[in-house]
Design a protein around this motif. Structure first.
Motif, PDB file in Angstrom:
ATOM      1  N   SER A  56       0.854  -1.209   0.000  1.00  0.00           N
ATOM      2  CA  SER A  56       0.000   0.000   0.000  1.00  0.00           C
ATOM      3  C   SER A  56       0.886   1.254   0.000  1.00  0.00           C
ATOM      4  O   SER A  56       1.965   1.257   0.602  1.00  0.00           O
ATOM      5  CB  SER A  56      -0.928   0.021   1.229  1.00  0.00           C
ATOM      6  N   SER A  57       0.435   2.312  -0.677  1.00  0.00           N
ATOM      7  CA  SER A  57       1.193   3.582  -0.758  1.00  0.00           C
ATOM      8  C   SER A  57       0.205   4.756  -0.662  1.00  0.00           C
ATOM      9  O   SER A  57      -0.944   4.647  -1.090  1.00  0.00           O
ATOM     10  CB  SER A  57       1.974   3.644  -2.075  1.00  0.00           C
ATOM     11  N   SER A  58       0.673   5.873  -0.091  1.00  0.00           N
ATOM     12  CA  SER A  58      -0.159   7.080   0.082  1.00  0.00           C
ATOM     13  C   SER A  58       0.677   8.313  -0.283  1.00  0.00           C
ATOM     14  O   SER A  58       1.834   8.432   0.147  1.00  0.00           O
ATOM     15  CB  SER A  58      -0.654   7.218   1.531  1.00  0.00           C
ATOM     16  N   ALA A  59       0.105   9.272  -1.058  1.00  0.00           N
ATOM     17  CA  ALA A  59       0.813  10.488  -1.507  1.00  0.00           C
ATOM     18  C   ALA A  59      -0.114  11.705  -1.305  1.00  0.00           C
ATOM     19  O   ALA A  59      -1.281  11.663  -1.698  1.00  0.00           O
ATOM     20  CB  ALA A  59       1.227  10.351  -2.966  1.00  0.00           C
ATOM     21  N   THR A  60       0.402  12.809  -0.689  1.00  0.00           N
ATOM     22  CA  THR A  60      -0.368  14.059  -0.434  1.00  0.00           C
ATOM     23  C   THR A  60       0.433  15.240  -0.971  1.00  0.00           C
ATOM     24  O   THR A  60       1.639  15.361  -0.673  1.00  0.00           O
ATOM     25  CB  THR A  60      -0.621  14.249   1.066  1.00  0.00           C
ATOM     26  N   GLU A  61      -0.202  16.081  -1.758  1.00  0.00           N
ATOM     27  CA  GLU A  61       0.454  17.260  -2.357  1.00  0.00           C
ATOM     28  C   GLU A  61      -0.057  18.527  -1.637  1.00  0.00           C
ATOM     29  O   GLU A  61      -1.266  18.762  -1.572  1.00  0.00           O
ATOM     30  CB  GLU A  61       0.163  17.332  -3.845  1.00  0.00           C
ATOM     31  N   MET A  62       0.847  19.353  -1.096  1.00  0.00           N
ATOM     32  CA  MET A  62       0.514  20.560  -0.331  1.00  0.00           C
ATOM     33  C   MET A  62       0.838  21.807  -1.180  1.00  0.00           C
ATOM     34  O   MET A  62       1.736  21.785  -2.007  1.00  0.00           O
ATOM     35  CB  MET A  62       1.328  20.604   0.972  1.00  0.00           C
ATOM     36  N   SER A  63       0.099  22.934  -0.967  1.00  0.00           N
ATOM     37  CA  SER A  63       0.355  24.230  -1.645  1.00  0.00           C
ATOM     38  C   SER A  63       0.513  25.331  -0.585  1.00  0.00           C
ATOM     39  O   SER A  63      -0.110  25.259   0.467  1.00  0.00           O
ATOM     40  CB  SER A  63      -0.797  24.580  -2.599  1.00  0.00           C
ATOM     41  N   GLN A  64       1.318  26.395  -0.851  1.00  0.00           N
ATOM     42  CA  GLN A  64       1.544  27.494   0.094  1.00  0.00           C
ATOM     43  C   GLN A  64       1.461  28.845  -0.661  1.00  0.00           C
ATOM     44  O   GLN A  64       1.599  28.903  -1.877  1.00  0.00           O
ATOM     45  CB  GLN A  64       2.912  27.351   0.756  1.00  0.00           C
ATOM     46  N   GLY A  65       1.219  30.032   0.130  1.00  0.00           N
ATOM     47  CA  GLY A  65       1.001  31.338  -0.480  1.00  0.00           C
ATOM     48  C   GLY A  65       2.272  31.952  -1.064  1.00  0.00           C
ATOM     49  O   GLY A  65       3.383  31.536  -0.785  1.00  0.00           O
ATOM     50  N   GLY A  66       2.128  32.996  -1.836  1.00  0.00           N
ATOM     51  CA  GLY A  66       3.245  33.668  -2.453  1.00  0.00           C
ATOM     52  C   GLY A  66       3.467  33.169  -3.837  1.00  0.00           C
ATOM     53  O   GLY A  66       2.647  32.471  -4.442  1.00  0.00           O
ATOM     54  N   ALA A  67       4.581  33.679  -4.350  1.00  0.00           N
ATOM     55  CA  ALA A  67       4.912  33.298  -5.715  1.00  0.00           C
ATOM     56  C   ALA A  67       5.242  31.839  -5.737  1.00  0.00           C
ATOM     57  O   ALA A  67       5.801  31.279  -4.802  1.00  0.00           O
ATOM     58  CB  ALA A  67       6.072  34.108  -6.226  1.00  0.00           C
ATOM     59  N   SER A  68       4.931  31.276  -6.792  1.00  0.00           N
ATOM     60  CA  SER A  68       5.185  29.850  -6.973  1.00  0.00           C
ATOM     61  C   SER A  68       5.756  29.642  -8.346  1.00  0.00           C
ATOM     62  O   SER A  68       5.568  30.458  -9.248  1.00  0.00           O
ATOM     63  CB  SER A  68       3.878  29.082  -6.780  1.00  0.00           C
ATOM     64  N   GLY A  69       6.350  28.626  -8.510  1.00  0.00           N
ATOM     65  CA  GLY A  69       6.943  28.308  -9.799  1.00  0.00           C
ATOM     66  C   GLY A  69       8.432  28.178  -9.689  1.00  0.00           C
ATOM     67  O   GLY A  69       9.026  28.329  -8.615  1.00  0.00           O
ATOM     68  N   VAL A  70       9.051  27.995 -10.806  1.00  0.00           N
ATOM     69  CA  VAL A  70      10.510  27.806 -10.842  1.00  0.00           C
ATOM     70  C   VAL A  70      11.148  29.173 -10.800  1.00  0.00           C
ATOM     71  O   VAL A  70      10.760  30.064 -11.566  1.00  0.00           O
ATOM     72  CB  VAL A  70      10.920  27.034 -12.101  1.00  0.00           C
ATOM     73  N   PRO A  71      12.066  29.350  -9.933  1.00  0.00           N
ATOM     74  CA  PRO A  71      12.708  30.669  -9.923  1.00  0.00           C
ATOM     75  C   PRO A  71      13.460  30.924 -11.212  1.00  0.00           C
ATOM     76  O   PRO A  71      14.072  30.014 -11.759  1.00  0.00           O
ATOM     77  CB  PRO A  71      13.668  30.568  -8.746  1.00  0.00           C
ATOM     78  N   GLY A  72      13.405  32.122 -11.639  1.00  0.00           N
ATOM     79  CA  GLY A  72      14.113  32.463 -12.870  1.00  0.00           C
ATOM     80  C   GLY A  72      13.386  33.540 -13.625  1.00  0.00           C
ATOM     81  O   GLY A  72      12.524  34.243 -13.107  1.00  0.00           O
ATOM     82  N   ALA A  73      13.707  33.599 -14.879  1.00  0.00           N
ATOM     83  CA  ALA A  73      13.148  34.672 -15.719  1.00  0.00           C
ATOM     84  C   ALA A  73      11.695  34.432 -16.014  1.00  0.00           C
ATOM     85  O   ALA A  73      10.951  35.375 -16.250  1.00  0.00           O
ATOM     86  CB  ALA A  73      13.945  34.762 -17.009  1.00  0.00           C
ATOM     87  N   THR A 120      -2.241  24.543   2.722  1.00  0.00           N
ATOM     88  CA  THR A 120      -3.471  23.747   2.518  1.00  0.00           C
ATOM     89  C   THR A 120      -3.177  22.661   1.507  1.00  0.00           C
ATOM     90  O   THR A 120      -2.470  22.879   0.511  1.00  0.00           O
ATOM     91  CB  THR A 120      -4.596  24.657   2.005  1.00  0.00           C
ATOM     92  N   PRO A 121      -3.665  21.430   1.732  1.00  0.00           N
ATOM     93  CA  PRO A 121      -3.440  20.324   0.775  1.00  0.00           C
ATOM     94  C   PRO A 121      -4.177  20.568  -0.518  1.00  0.00           C
ATOM     95  O   PRO A 121      -5.315  21.001  -0.523  1.00  0.00           O
ATOM     96  CB  PRO A 121      -3.968  19.105   1.523  1.00  0.00           C
ATOM     97  N   VAL A 122      -3.478  20.204  -1.601  1.00  0.00           N
ATOM     98  CA  VAL A 122      -4.085  20.326  -2.924  1.00  0.00           C
ATOM     99  C   VAL A 122      -4.691  19.004  -3.358  1.00  0.00           C
ATOM    100  O   VAL A 122      -5.822  18.942  -3.843  1.00  0.00           O
ATOM    101  CB  VAL A 122      -3.067  20.828  -3.937  1.00  0.00           C
ATOM    102  N   SER A 123      -3.901  17.854  -3.241  1.00  0.00           N
ATOM    103  CA  SER A 123      -4.394  16.513  -3.646  1.00  0.00           C
ATOM    104  C   SER A 123      -3.841  15.461  -2.683  1.00  0.00           C
ATOM    105  O   SER A 123      -2.767  15.640  -2.104  1.00  0.00           O
ATOM    106  CB  SER A 123      -3.971  16.180  -5.078  1.00  0.00           C
ATOM    107  N   ASP A 124      -4.604  14.338  -2.546  1.00  0.00           N
ATOM    108  CA  ASP A 124      -4.227  13.209  -1.663  1.00  0.00           C
ATOM    109  C   ASP A 124      -4.448  11.891  -2.430  1.00  0.00           C
ATOM    110  O   ASP A 124      -5.546  11.663  -2.955  1.00  0.00           O
ATOM    111  CB  ASP A 124      -5.077  13.262  -0.385  1.00  0.00           C
ATOM    112  N   ARG A 125      -3.416  11.025  -2.519  1.00  0.00           N
ATOM    113  CA  ARG A 125      -3.490   9.775  -3.311  1.00  0.00           C
ATOM    114  C   ARG A 125      -3.032   8.572  -2.459  1.00  0.00           C
ATOM    115  O   ARG A 125      -2.003   8.649  -1.821  1.00  0.00           O
ATOM    116  CB  ARG A 125      -2.597   9.878  -4.545  1.00  0.00           C
ATOM    117  N   LYS A 126      -3.822   7.503  -2.499  1.00  0.00           N
ATOM    118  CA  LYS A 126      -3.518   6.286  -1.763  1.00  0.00           C
ATOM    119  C   LYS A 126      -3.639   5.066  -2.703  1.00  0.00           C
ATOM    120  O   LYS A 126      -4.646   4.929  -3.404  1.00  0.00           O
ATOM    121  CB  LYS A 126      -4.460   6.091  -0.574  1.00  0.00           C
TER     122      LYS A 126
END
Length: 595
Positions: free
Chosen positions: A335-352, A377-383
């Motif tokens: 069995s496996s479980s995966a949870t994806e979390m998100s946070q405020g502010g700029a997001s993305g890959v730093p750079g141009a 806050t969690p974005v997605s949860d996978r089990k």
């Protein structure tokens, strides 16, 4: 001529020709007859007389017995001395070939060793004290050479020998060892083994199985039975690697093939013998259980067996579905479980692309005094869950040997029962249905009846055509055996009676006529107590006078001599009338002998 004349006239006839008195004539004729007979022998008689005279002279010499005894004693002593000095001969080698026998005899002659050959010529004998010495000396010379060579051939390998020579020597040694082993059987006199061993190959398709040919020379009057042939076949096949049993062929000295080849149906003599043995054993069990019930010969059975001689092997794997998943055995579980979390502010890959500088990392701070904090806050949860169950699997390997019974068929015929009534009359009555059913069940139990394989039993009750012995009620002296004995005795008695009849009627009278008995004096034939008869009347009663028995006997003897003289005289006269020349020759011989 002289001898024939002398043989025709007896001494009594010569007495009559001489004309002398009866008594003197008989003596003179006897001497003349003896001289005439010796004269008739001719040269043979003369030689015999000379030999008799020589023997008489030797007997007259008192030293002759002594000389003969001494010579005999010396000969006996010399013979015993030579017999005691004769050596005791024993067998050096036997069953040799002509080449080896000649080589061994030449070696013995060179070594000045006395030898003899056996009566059959198949063995060489030497003095007993020199047997072992000569065997060692001949072995050092490599004699005999025709004997089989075993693995001792590998003891003296030459340096630098090739692989081919090594293979040939190994094959020769193996053949020699097999020959020695086969010759150890009591019925085998000698054996030859030829092995055909192919060259090994790495290719499976080109691989060939080795084979062997065996020639056995048996002793006269002996033979190998089937079991011994099979034993030799398996022994040779087991001695050579990867050699099948069917690759061995055995012959005898007459060229007869002893190994039975397998026919198209796959049955050989051993399999057929096994089938017959199964049928015979089953039949014996059935007959043994029915004989006490009906008597010997009143129940007959036949058995037919269907034997499976095929050899089969079977391997199978069976997979079955699971029944209740809850009761199924778990093989593995993941069995496996995966949870994806998100946070405020700029997001993305730093750079141009985002055109936002990365912000300094900060750990979430939760103040106990009610200070402000940064939250995500969690974005997605996978089990995921994976469970592996065990599957039903059956692996079966079946090796069915040959010789199993497929089916047995039994047929039984039972005779009618023999019933004797009070009056002694014998009648045959059929067996009841209940008893016939019991017999059927007994037969099934005796044969090992198995309905699943299709066995069948058929029991029939019927009257035998030879159920009654016509000679059973006859007395012993009227049985056919006794009648045949009577006929044989009567034949012998008839032959004996005919032989006695021919002897007394034909042979005995002919012998009496050919060889008449000489007349005997009456006095010698009469006993002292027997009365003398004169003219058919006893002498004591004639004219009332008593005559002495001795005087009458002498008188009768004189009369008998007178009659004999007259009979001889008449016989001589008849011969003189028939052939005067013979009589003249006889008289001439008498006159010459008297001179």
């Amino acid at each position: 001529m002289d001898s024939s004349a002398n043989s025709l006239i007896n001494p009594d006839a010569r007495m009559g020709l001489a004309g002398a008195q009866p008594a003197a004539g008989q003596a003179a004729s006897g001497q003349a007859g003896g001289a005439a007979d010796l004269g008739g022998l001719g040269g043979i008689g003369g030689n015999f007389g000379q030999r008799l005279s020589g023997l008489a002279q030797m007997r007259g010499n008192p030293r002759a017995p002594l000389v003969f005894a001494v010579a005999l004693l010396i000969a006996v002593i010399a013979g015993l001395f030579l017999w005691s000095r004769a050596p005791d001969y024993k067998v050096l080698y036997s069953n040799l070939s002509d080449r080896d026998g000649g080589s061994i005899i030449a070696a013995l002659q060179q070594a000045n060793i006395p030898y003899k050959l056996s009566e059959s010529g198949g063995a060489i004998l030497v003095p007993a004290e020199q047997v072992h010495e000569m065997r060692l000396r001949l072995a050092s010379q490599g004699l005999p050479k025709s004997g089989s060579v075993g693995f001792e051939l590998m003891d003296n390998q030459k340096f630098g020998i090739s692989q081919f020579d090594e293979q040939i020597n190994y094959q020769r040694a193996l053949e020699g060892e097999l020959e020695r082993t086969i010759e150890s059987i009591s019925s085998v006199k000698s054996a030859r083994v030829h092995l055909a061993i192919p060259k090994p190959s790495v290719f499976v398709r080109e691989k060939e199985a080795p084979s062997a040919a065996v020639l056995v020379n048996l002793y006269p009057g002996r033979m190998l039975d089937e079991g011994q042939v099979v034993a030799i076949t398996h022994m040779v096949a087991s001695a050579v690697p990867q050699m099948p049993v069917r690759g061995v062929t055995i012959l005898d000295q007459d060229g007869n093939l002893l190994t039975q080849p397998t026919n198209g149906s796959g049955l050989d003599a051993t399999q057929l013998k096994f089938r017959q043995q199964i049928e015979r054993n089953t039949q014996q069990r059935i007959d043994a259980i029915l004989a006490p019930l009906f008597g010997a010969g009143n129940a007959r059975s036949q058995v037919s067996a269907d034997i499976d001689f095929s050899h089969s092997e079977q391997t199978s794997e069976n997979y079955g579905p699971n029944g209740n998943p809850q009761q199924a055995a778990i093989r593995s579980q993941q069995s496996s479980s995966a949870t994806e979390m998100s946070q405020g502010g700029a997001s993305g890959v730093p750079g141009a692309l985002s055109n936002q500088p990365p912000q300094p990392a900060s750990a979430p701070i939760v103040a106990g005094n009610g200070a402000s904090s940064v939250t995500t806050t969690p974005v997605s949860d996978r089990k995921d869950s994976t469970t592996n169950y065990e599957l039903d699997k059956t692996v079966r390997h079946v090796d069915q040997p040959m010789g199993g019974i497929r089916r047995l068929s039994v047929a039984v015929v039972v005779n009618y029962l023999r019933v004797v009534d009070p009056k002694g009359h014998v009648t045959m009555q059929p067996v009841s249905a209940d008893k016939l059913a019991q017999i059927t069940q007994l037969v099934k139990d005796a044969m090992g009846f198995d309905a699943s394989r299709g066995d069948s039993v058929n029991v029939v009750n019927s009257a035998f055509t030879t159920e009654l012995d016509p000679n059973a009620d006859l007395p012993w002296w009227r049985t056919p055996d006794m009648l045949a004995l009577y006929k044989q005795i009567a034949t012998y008695l008839g032959i004996g009676a005919v032989a006695l009849f021919l002897y007394f009627v034909m042979v005995k009278p002919a012998l009496r006529r050919a060889f008449p008995p000489p007349p005997e004096p009456v006095a010698a034939l009469m006993s002292p107590d027997e009365p003398v008869l004169l003219d058919g009347i006893p002498a004591e009663e004639r004219d009332g006078a008593v005559v002495e028995i001795e005087a009458d006997s002498e008188k009768l003897a004189l009369e008998n001599a007178k009659h004999k003289y007259e009979r001889n005289l008449e016989f001589a006269r008849s011969i003189a009338r028939q052939d005067p020349k013979i009589v003249a020759t006889v008289v001439k011989n008498w006159v010459s002998d008297e001179r």
